[in-house]
Design an enzyme around this catalytic site. Structure first.
Site, short mmCIF file in Angstrom:
data_model
loop_
_atom_site.label_atom_id
_atom_site.label_comp_id
_atom_site.label_asym_id
_atom_site.label_seq_id
_atom_site.Cartn_x
_atom_site.Cartn_y
_atom_site.Cartn_z
N ALA A 14 0.90 -1.69 0.04
CA ALA A 14 0.21 -0.11 -0.22
C ALA A 14 0.93 1.39 0.06
CB ALA A 14 -1.21 0.03 1.26
N VAL A 81 8.95 4.58 13.10
CA VAL A 81 8.26 4.90 13.27
C VAL A 81 7.28 4.30 15.18
CG1 VAL A 81 5.55 5.55 13.83
CG2 VAL A 81 6.69 5.36 11.72
N GLU A 170 -0.38 -22.26 1.64
CA GLU A 170 1.31 -21.88 0.76
C GLU A 170 2.02 -22.41 1.02
OE1 GLU A 170 -0.11 -18.59 -2.34
OE2 GLU A 170 1.09 -17.49 -0.84
#
Length: 402
Positions: A14, A81, A170
């Site tokens: 994103a 952060v 997976e």
């Protein structure tokens, strides 16, 4: 006149795509763009199960950010952060702080334990390149120790995987490919090694088509994966899982949890209200009450109002959210109308290890086997193209052109 400051936190799917789109859509005089990330590289989260199983190298899933982001348009700031002070429009970092006019929070996920005792302390997680590499090394160490030891502890060879969602399936698929190679390398009989997948739901891959689920389970079982479906994990210990109503103990030398994700803890620590581990955002991807603050990717829920449920939280959705986020930021700066996010489902393909896969594409057309695997590789390479163009596809891509 001072240019507005846009701050993007996190270089996952994103964050990377938002930064990329902003640098393409905005003129240099319209805004200063800064991307903050802990590392100087971006990693392909959807490839990490291969790194963890040892079927791919860590470097194959890592992309240097400076190779794909226009550093003439974007300032890169490598730091962690610590806290977001939204009322003061400041972000506290480990080594300083940054101010902003517009903020995009795309800090990614941490593993959700669903309150199962011991998961946080004792289970390994596929969260980033380093944790995935550790799992790979840990598995191989168990083989090496068994091979060289006089006293053979066969439980130590067991690989126990909690969760049969997308990542879990997976991962066991890649293990089904990797374990025979390790057995050969360390002279361990294949029948000594158990790959056990435990899932509380009544079937693997919840939400997938029944035929696809049946195919996936049959394929994996034929290659030695054991499933314990409809089996609740009561507790995780140093030695394995305690499962079911009868508190059966399943011992293993390697225990991996793939059960789910929630927002990076910095989000909650910064005063944002979480619902089931994430922040509910408005349709335009902004935080309610904060017109200059967007939260996207694994940190947020975006509601599908038509079906009254959140859109799926996956890489496909994160990339599309990034496009809407960048477009809305551009609109804000130009005093134009914002658009609501709408997820365009393009299908989902799950790798089952080796040349096998299954899933759906476009109009829910089902694919199996090598055709599905080829499509999975194309999907992976499409993202490489979006973020880094043909040069990155040639460098890192899974589809071989020669």
């Amino acid at each position: 006149m001072r240019k507005p400051k846009i701050l993007v936190l996190g270089a996952g799917y994103a964050g990377m795509m938002t930064t990329k789109k902003l640098s393409q859509q905005l003129r240099p005089d319209e805004a200063d763009i800064t991307l903050v990330n802990k590392h100087n590289y971006h990693y392909l989260t959807t490839w990490l199960h291969e790194v963890a199983a040892g079927t791919a190298t860590p470097n194959s899933s890592r992309v240097m950010i400076s190779d794909v982001v226009n550093t003439k348009r974007v300032q890169l700031h490598f730091d962690s952060v610590v806290e977001i002070k939204k009322d003061e429009q400041r972000v506290i970092l480990e080594n300083g702080e940054l101010s902003y006019d517009y903020l995009v929070i795309a800090l990614g996920f941490e593993t959700a334990t669903f309150g199962i005792p011991g998961i946080k302390e004792h289970a390994l997680k596929i969260e980033n390149i380093n944790s995935s590499r550790y799992i790979r090394d840990h598995i191989e160490f168990q083989f090496a120790r068994y091979s060289s030891s006089d006293e053979k502890n066969e439980d130590a060879l067991n690989i126990l995987v909690g969760g049969a969602g997308f990542t879990g399936i997976e991962f066991v698929g890649e293990l089904a490919k990797r374990v025979p190679e390790l057995c050969k390398e360390y002279n361990v009989p294949r029948e000594k090694v158990r790959i056990i997948n435990v899932e509380a739901a009544p079937n693997i891959l919840p939400g997938f088509d029944e035929e696809l689920v049946e195919y996936a389970q049959k394929s994996l079982e034929e290659r030695g994966v054991e499933f314990r479906i409809g089996t609740k994990i009561q507790k995780c210990t140093e030695e394995g899982f305690i499962v079911g109503d009868d508190h059966e103990e399943i011992k293993a030398g390697t225990v991996v949890w793939t059960g789910g994700v929630q927002a990076n803890p910095v989000v909650q620590q910064s005063g944002f209200e979480l619902v089931k581990g994430k922040v509910n955002v408005d349709g335009d991807l902004r935080v309610p009450g904060h017109d200059n603050l967007f939260i996207i990717g694994d940190c947020s829920w975006v509601m599908d109002k038509e079906n009254d449920r959140p859109y799926p939280a996956n890489a496909q959705s994160a990339i599309q959210e990034a496009e809407t986020c960048a477009s809305n930021l551009t609109s804000l700066l130009r005093n134009e109308d914002l658009q609501d996010f709408s997820f365009d489902y393009k299908g989902t393909v799950a790798s089952l290890g080796g040349a096998d896969a299954m899933g759906t594409i476009l109009d829910d057309k089902k694919l199996y086997g090598m055709k599905a695997k080829a499509m999975k590789n194309i999907i992976d390479d499409r993202y490489l193209f979006l973020v880094g163009g043909p040069k990155l596809v040639l460098k890192k891509g899974k589809v071989k052109f020669f």
